[in-house]
Each structure stands twice: as structure tokens, then as C-alpha cells.
Design a protein around this motif. Structure first.
Motif, short mmCIF file in Angstrom:
data_model
loop_
_atom_site.label_atom_id
_atom_site.label_comp_id
_atom_site.label_asym_id
_atom_site.label_seq_id
_atom_site.Cartn_x
_atom_site.Cartn_y
_atom_site.Cartn_z
N ALA A 95 0.83 -1.21 0.00
CA ALA A 95 0.00 0.00 0.00
C ALA A 95 0.86 1.25 0.00
O ALA A 95 0.65 2.17 -0.80
CB ALA A 95 -0.93 -0.01 1.21
N SER A 96 1.87 1.30 0.88
CA SER A 96 2.67 2.52 0.94
C SER A 96 3.57 2.65 -0.28
O SER A 96 3.84 3.77 -0.74
CB SER A 96 3.48 2.60 2.24
OG SER A 96 3.88 1.35 2.64
N ALA A 99 -0.23 4.91 9.63
CA ALA A 99 0.97 4.08 9.44
C ALA A 99 1.42 4.11 7.99
O ALA A 99 2.60 4.34 7.68
CB ALA A 99 0.69 2.65 9.89
N ILE A 100 0.46 3.89 7.09
CA ILE A 100 0.81 3.82 5.67
C ILE A 100 1.23 5.19 5.15
O ILE A 100 2.20 5.32 4.40
CB ILE A 100 -0.39 3.24 4.87
CG1 ILE A 100 -0.45 1.73 5.16
CG2 ILE A 100 -0.24 3.48 3.39
CD1 ILE A 100 -1.73 1.08 4.76
N LEU A 123 13.90 0.41 1.09
CA LEU A 123 13.72 1.38 2.18
C LEU A 123 12.38 1.16 2.89
O LEU A 123 12.30 1.17 4.11
CB LEU A 123 13.78 2.79 1.58
CG LEU A 123 13.66 3.95 2.57
CD1 LEU A 123 14.92 4.03 3.41
CD2 LEU A 123 13.42 5.26 1.83
N ILE A 124 11.34 0.94 2.09
CA ILE A 124 9.99 0.90 2.65
C ILE A 124 9.80 -0.25 3.63
O ILE A 124 9.24 -0.07 4.70
CB ILE A 124 8.95 0.84 1.50
CG1 ILE A 124 8.74 2.24 0.95
CG2 ILE A 124 7.62 0.29 2.00
CD1 ILE A 124 7.80 2.33 -0.22
N TRP A 125 10.30 -1.43 3.28
CA TRP A 125 10.00 -2.53 4.20
C TRP A 125 10.72 -2.35 5.53
O TRP A 125 10.23 -2.79 6.57
CB TRP A 125 10.18 -3.89 3.56
CG TRP A 125 11.55 -4.50 3.45
CD1 TRP A 125 12.36 -4.49 2.36
CD2 TRP A 125 12.23 -5.27 4.45
NE1 TRP A 125 13.51 -5.17 2.63
CE2 TRP A 125 13.45 -5.68 3.90
CE3 TRP A 125 11.91 -5.65 5.75
CZ2 TRP A 125 14.37 -6.43 4.60
CZ3 TRP A 125 12.84 -6.41 6.46
CH2 TRP A 125 14.06 -6.79 5.88
N LYS A 126 11.83 -1.64 5.51
CA LYS A 126 12.51 -1.37 6.79
C LYS A 126 11.71 -0.35 7.61
O LYS A 126 11.58 -0.50 8.83
CB LYS A 126 13.92 -0.86 6.54
CG LYS A 126 14.83 -1.99 6.07
CD LYS A 126 16.13 -1.49 5.50
CE LYS A 126 16.84 -2.63 4.80
NZ LYS A 126 17.75 -2.15 3.78
N ILE A 127 11.17 0.67 6.94
CA ILE A 127 10.40 1.67 7.68
C ILE A 127 9.09 1.08 8.19
O ILE A 127 8.63 1.41 9.28
CB ILE A 127 10.14 2.91 6.80
CG1 ILE A 127 11.47 3.51 6.34
CG2 ILE A 127 9.34 3.96 7.56
CD1 ILE A 127 11.31 4.68 5.42
N VAL A 128 8.50 0.18 7.39
CA VAL A 128 7.24 -0.45 7.82
C VAL A 128 7.44 -1.17 9.16
O VAL A 128 6.59 -1.10 10.04
CB VAL A 128 6.70 -1.42 6.74
CG1 VAL A 128 5.62 -2.31 7.31
CG2 VAL A 128 6.15 -0.64 5.55
N LEU A 129 8.58 -1.83 9.31
CA LEU A 129 8.83 -2.52 10.58
C LEU A 129 8.85 -1.53 11.75
O LEU A 129 8.29 -1.81 12.82
CB LEU A 129 10.16 -3.28 10.54
CG LEU A 129 10.29 -4.47 9.58
CD1 LEU A 129 11.37 -5.42 10.06
CD2 LEU A 129 8.98 -5.21 9.43
N VAL A 130 9.45 -0.37 11.55
CA VAL A 130 9.49 0.63 12.62
C VAL A 130 8.08 1.12 12.94
O VAL A 130 7.69 1.28 14.10
CB VAL A 130 10.39 1.82 12.21
CG1 VAL A 130 10.44 2.86 13.31
CG2 VAL A 130 11.80 1.34 11.88
N VAL A 131 7.29 1.37 11.87
CA VAL A 131 5.91 1.83 12.05
C VAL A 131 5.12 0.80 12.86
O VAL A 131 4.34 1.15 13.75
CB VAL A 131 5.26 2.05 10.67
CG1 VAL A 131 3.76 2.22 10.81
CG2 VAL A 131 5.86 3.27 10.01
N GLU A 132 5.33 -0.47 12.55
CA GLU A 132 4.60 -1.53 13.26
C GLU A 132 5.04 -1.62 14.72
O GLU A 132 4.22 -1.82 15.61
CB GLU A 132 4.83 -2.87 12.55
CG GLU A 132 4.12 -2.94 11.21
CD GLU A 132 4.46 -4.18 10.41
OE1 GLU A 132 3.71 -4.49 9.48
OE2 GLU A 132 5.48 -4.84 10.72
N LEU A 133 6.33 -1.44 14.92
CA LEU A 133 6.87 -1.50 16.28
C LEU A 133 6.27 -0.39 17.13
O LEU A 133 5.93 -0.59 18.30
CB LEU A 133 8.39 -1.39 16.19
CG LEU A 133 9.25 -1.49 17.45
CD1 LEU A 133 10.61 -2.06 17.07
CD2 LEU A 133 9.46 -0.15 18.10
N LEU A 134 6.11 0.79 16.51
CA LEU A 134 5.67 1.95 17.30
C LEU A 134 4.16 2.02 17.50
O LEU A 134 3.69 2.60 18.47
CB LEU A 134 6.12 3.25 16.63
CG LEU A 134 7.60 3.57 16.76
CD1 LEU A 134 7.95 4.79 15.95
CD2 LEU A 134 7.95 3.81 18.23
N GLY A 135 3.37 1.44 16.60
CA GLY A 135 1.96 1.74 16.75
C GLY A 135 0.98 0.75 16.13
O GLY A 135 -0.15 1.12 15.85
#
Lengths: 249, 252
Positions: A65-66, A121-122, A185-197
Motif C-alpha cells: 500500500a505505501s 501508518a501507511i 527502504l519501505i520494508w525497513k520503515i514499515v517494521l518501525v511503524v509496526e513496532l511503534l503503533g
């Protein structure tokens, strides 16, 4: 022969990596560095009970999606800024600003402003990626061949056909570069987004295992996810690129 | 009222503004000419006299000139269709021969079978699915020719379409052009700096001066088309022109 020896070399390299891991695990002999076999067992168990596929699926959906959002907006802005000097001057400052905002800041602000929801998140991931896409595609839009534009204009083929068949094919190599670096880049940032919220996805799981100090599970999820991303790259992006470039000599 | 079939060009002035240190350049001045329907006119002039500029003005690619250009009205009352054969073939390398031609056509034209006829007439059938980078320059120029005729143009603009080919290939393409034009007549503005080529092709030669380009002479080529294959006939006409206008042809 060259092909066989290179495959052999790659296999050797993989075995060497596993062997050093095993050796190190034996030397340390600790719960925080499990040996390969244990990680493999955790991975098999995770696939059997469906946990790993479920969370990887969720994460992949967010990546998709993102990714689509970032590419669509980034390509549109990139073309506009590459073709119009006025727009380029106007938005260039914004671009520099967004390129330099740390990913973490965007994520936190999105959650604060929009709440801990999927859309936030997205959006946070997409906002992180859009400036890179714009910069790459703008480069391509600046280097469009004026000869082809004159051709389209003199034969009056219309703006839709011009965009689709004259402009986009020239931009394609730039879009592929943006897509490739984007996925990484995106899949690494997605993990951070999931971790935070978020309360599911690979990032959320890794955070949970971190609190339990369950390193074997962290390894299992990471390796499984890296494998999935590699498959997407090899089975998806590379054949697409080959197909679109088939006219090249 | 009979439909307007002639092409009227009346450019008072066309100049390029100065860019950086390059001064402004006056390309065309007081250039007036009229082409009758289905007339083949060669615009002959030295390099840099504004021939390509003239074609770009007619094609509507350049609208920053003073004066008027009236295109012939299309028979159905639509906007007149312009076909343009550029100096380099300008085929999109990511599209096959057929896809390049169909890009500029309407859906009706794609279905009409005209492209097949033109591909057959130009010997390109075997190459319809080939990508341009695999073709020789001569073949690419044939494709550009087919593309320009396939739109059924009311005006066909040709910008030295046969330069940098070896002479036998260029000659074959000239004969091919005449054959297609005879079967599908249209008003042609053909720009060249090669006097022999102009004599071979044109009903009329319009001679341009060095920049700023203006019309120096308007010369009907009164040789029967069938006789022009003879090199000696073309040569004789050329020598006569040079004798009559010694100063004009120094550069050609």
C-alpha cells in the motif's frame, strides 16, 4: 563452466556463513545467540501454526500500500517538477526539507496527529519515501528527448497517448531505480511503524520477542521476511524490467 | 464554395531570441509562397537558411513568428492533418515498426488496412514487428515515410528525409516516395540542399537565400516525370539553372 563455478562459490559462501554462525553460537553458548538449527526449528514451527505467514502477510500488505502510494505521488510530482521550471523552483525547498526529516519524526507525528490507525501508518511510510522518488523521476523528466515531444505534437496524438507511450517509457529506467531502492527502504520503515503503533506485522512481533529476549524468533522472522523480499525482487521486479527493456539491443 | 486546397505561407519575420552569449538570430524574413493542392514543392537552400524553421512553423511546432500560415482545409471540415518526416527518423525505440506507425493513427485508420498497403508498398512487411534499433537507417526512413503517409495528411512536410544515406539507397527511396505520392496525392513541402534531388522530385523549386531566408526564385521543373530518371536530363536542367543564376548556386 563459469556459471557452475559461480554457483558453487555462492553455495560455499552460504555454508561458510552458517558454519561461522554455528561456531560462534557454540563458543558463546548463550540464549541470545541461538545456533542455526534452533532458528530453523522455530521457523518451521512458526510456519506450521500460521503465525509467520500471517504477520508477514500483514507487513507485505502495508509495504504494498505505501509503495503504490509513494510511487504514484512521487512519479506525478517528479514529472511535473522535471517539466516545469516554475513548479521546480516552488517545490524544491519543500523537497529538501522532506528529504532531511528523519523517518522516526514523520512516523511519530503521523501517529500523534491522526491516531494509531492503519492510514496513519501507511501515510507515514509513504511520506518518507516520496521525496526520493520525486528526486529520481525529476532527473528523468529533465532528460526527456525533445525530438519525441515534437513528434507527438506535430502528429497531434493527444496528451494521454503522449504521456503513456512517449513520456513514461523514457522515464521507466528512472522509475525502476526508484522502485528498487524504494522497496528496500519501505520494508525497513514499515517494521518501525509496526513496532511503534500497530498490533500485528513483523515489526510488532520482533518488538514482542525483544521484550521476551527471544532471539531465535527474531532471527526466524527476519530470515523468512528477507527471503520473501528476495523472491519479490527476483520473481517480480527483474522479469518486469527485462520485459520492458526487451527492445534494447 | 470549393474547399480551400492550397497552402499559403506569409511569414513577415521569424527570429530566435538571444540565449546566453549567442545573439538573436533572424531566421526568416518576408517569406511568401503558395502551394496548390497536391503540389510537390522542393524548398532548396543552403545549410542554416531556415528551412527546418519554416517546416516547424507550418507544422505548428513553432508559433513565435510574425505572419500567417493558412493550411488547406481538410475535405471533411476537420482540422487539417499534417504529416512530418523529420531529418532523423524519430522512431520510438521501445515500440515496434507497427506500433510506431499506429501510435499516430486514429482507431479507424488502424482498422482501415492502409498501413498494410503502405508496408507492402515499401517492402517493410517482414519488419513490422521489429524494433527500430535493429533496422538500418534506410529501413528506418522507410518507416518514417509510411508513418507520415498513414495519417492521410493534407500537408506532408519532409525535412531532408534522405540525407546521410548512400546514393543508391537514397535514389531507391526517392522513387518510392514518388510512387506513394502518385497513388496518394497530397501537398508536399520537401526541404533539401541537394539540387539534383529537388529537380528529380519537385513540380516547382522554391529557392531560399542564406539566413534570413527569403524566396529568391520560384522555378517550375518542366520536365516530364518519366524523363527524370535519366541522370543526363537532371544534369542538363541543373547546368541550365546554374548558367542562368550563377551567383545563387555557389553554396548548393
Amino acid at each position: 563452466m563459469a556459471f557452475r563455478s559461480s554457483v558453487l562459490l555462492q553455495a560455499l559462501s552460504l555454508v561458510a556463513l552458517l558454519a561461522s554462525w554455528q561456531l560462534l553460537a557454540l563458543l558463546v553458548e548463550s540464549r541470545v545467540l541461538p545456533p542455526p538449527l534452533e532458528v530453523f526449528k522455530v521457523m518451521v514451527a512458526g510456519f506450521k501454526d500460521g503465525e509467520i505467514p500471517y504477520h508477514i502477510g500483514i507487513t507485505l500488505a502495508r509495504v504494498a500500500a505505501s509503495f503504490v502510494l509513494a510511487m504514484a505521488i512521487g512519479v506525478a510530482f517528479g514529472i511535473a517538477m522535471g517539466r516545469s521550471k516554475g513548479l521546480d523552483r516552488f517545490f524544491d525547498g519543500w523537497l529538501v526539507l522532506f528529504l532531511n526529516v528523519p523517518a522516526l519524526v514523520t512516523i511519530i507525528l503521523c501517529y500523534v496527529w491522526f491516531g494509531l490507525i492503519e492510514a496513519a501508518a501507511i501515510a507515514a511510510v509513504a511520506i518518507n519515501k516520496i521525496p526520493n522518488v520525486v528526486v529520481t523521476v525529476r532527473e528523468g523528466a529533465r532528460s526527456l528527448n525533445p525530438d519525441y515531444m515534437e513528434l507527438a505534437q506535430s502528429f497531434h496524438i493527444g496528451s494521454g497517448k503522449t504521456l503513456r507511450h512517449v513520456i513514461l517509457p523514457q522515464l521507466f529506467p528512472f522509475v525502476v531505480v526508484a522502485a528498487r531502492s524504494g522497496l528496500a527502504l519501505i520494508w525497513k520503515i514499515v517494521l518501525v511503524v509496526e513496532l511503534l503503533g500497530r498490533s500485528n506485522g513483523v515489526g510488532f512481533q520482533i518488538y514482542t520477542f525483544f521484550q521476551l529476549f527471544d532471539v531465535a524468533s527474531i532471527f526466524a522472522y527476519t530470515l523468512a521476511f528477507v527471503a520473501v523480499v528476495q523472491v519479490i525482487e527476483i520473481a517480480g521486479l527483474q522479469p518486469l524490467e527485462a520485459r520492458v527493456n526487451r527492445w534494447r539491443r | 464554395m470549393a474547399p480551400v486546397t492550397h497552402l499559403e505561407i506569409d511569414i513577415r519575420q521569424k527570429s530566435y531570441p538571444h540565449v546566453g552569449r549567442a545573439p538573436a538570430h533572424l531566421a526568416l524574413e518576408s517569406l511568401k509562397m503558395t502551394l496548390q493542392g497536391s503540389e510537390f514543392v522542393c524548398v532548396l537552400g543552403p545549410s542554416g537558411c531556415g528551412k527546418t524553421t519554416l517546416l516547424n512553423c507550418i507544422a505548428g511546432l513553432d508559433e513565435t513568428y510574425e505572419g500567417q500560415i493558412a493550411l488547406p482545409l481538410a475535405p471533411n471540415g476537420h482540422r487539417p492533418v499534417v504529416g512530418y518526416v523529420f531529418q532523423n527518423p524519430r522512431l520510438l525505440p521501445w515500440r515496434t515498426v507497427l506500433e510506431n506507425i499506429e501510435l499516430v493513427l486514429s482507431p479507424e485508420q488502424v482498422r482501415s488496412g492502409l498501413v498494410d498497403e503502405l508496408l507492402a508498398a515499401t517492402g517493410l512487411e517482414a519488419f513490422r514487428h521489429a524494433y527500430p534499433e535493429r533496422l538500418s537507417l534506410g529501413l528506418e526512413r522507410r518507416v518514417a515515410l509510411v508513418r507520415a503517409f498513414a495519417v492521410q495528411p493534407d500537408v506532408l512536410l519532409m525535412d531532408e528525409p534522405f540525407v546521410s544515406l548512400d546514393e543508391p539507397t537514397a535514389q531507391r527511396l526517392r522513387l518510392l516516395l514518388l510512387q506513394i505520392w502518385r497513388d496518394r496525392p497530397t501537398t508536399v513541402v520537401f526541404v533539401t540542399h541537394d539540387m539534383r534531388e529537388a529537380i528529380q522530385l519537385a513540380d516547382r523549386i522554391v529557392l531560399l537565400s542564406p539566413a534570413p531566408g527569403t524566396v529568391l526564385a520560384d522555378i517550375p521543373v518542366d520536365i516530364a516525370r518519366g524523363d527524370r530518371r535519366e541522370a543526363a536530363v537532371v544534369e542538363g536542367f541543373r547546368n541550365q539553372l546554374i548558367r542562368e543564376n550563377p551567383a545563387l548556386y555557389r553554396e548548393l
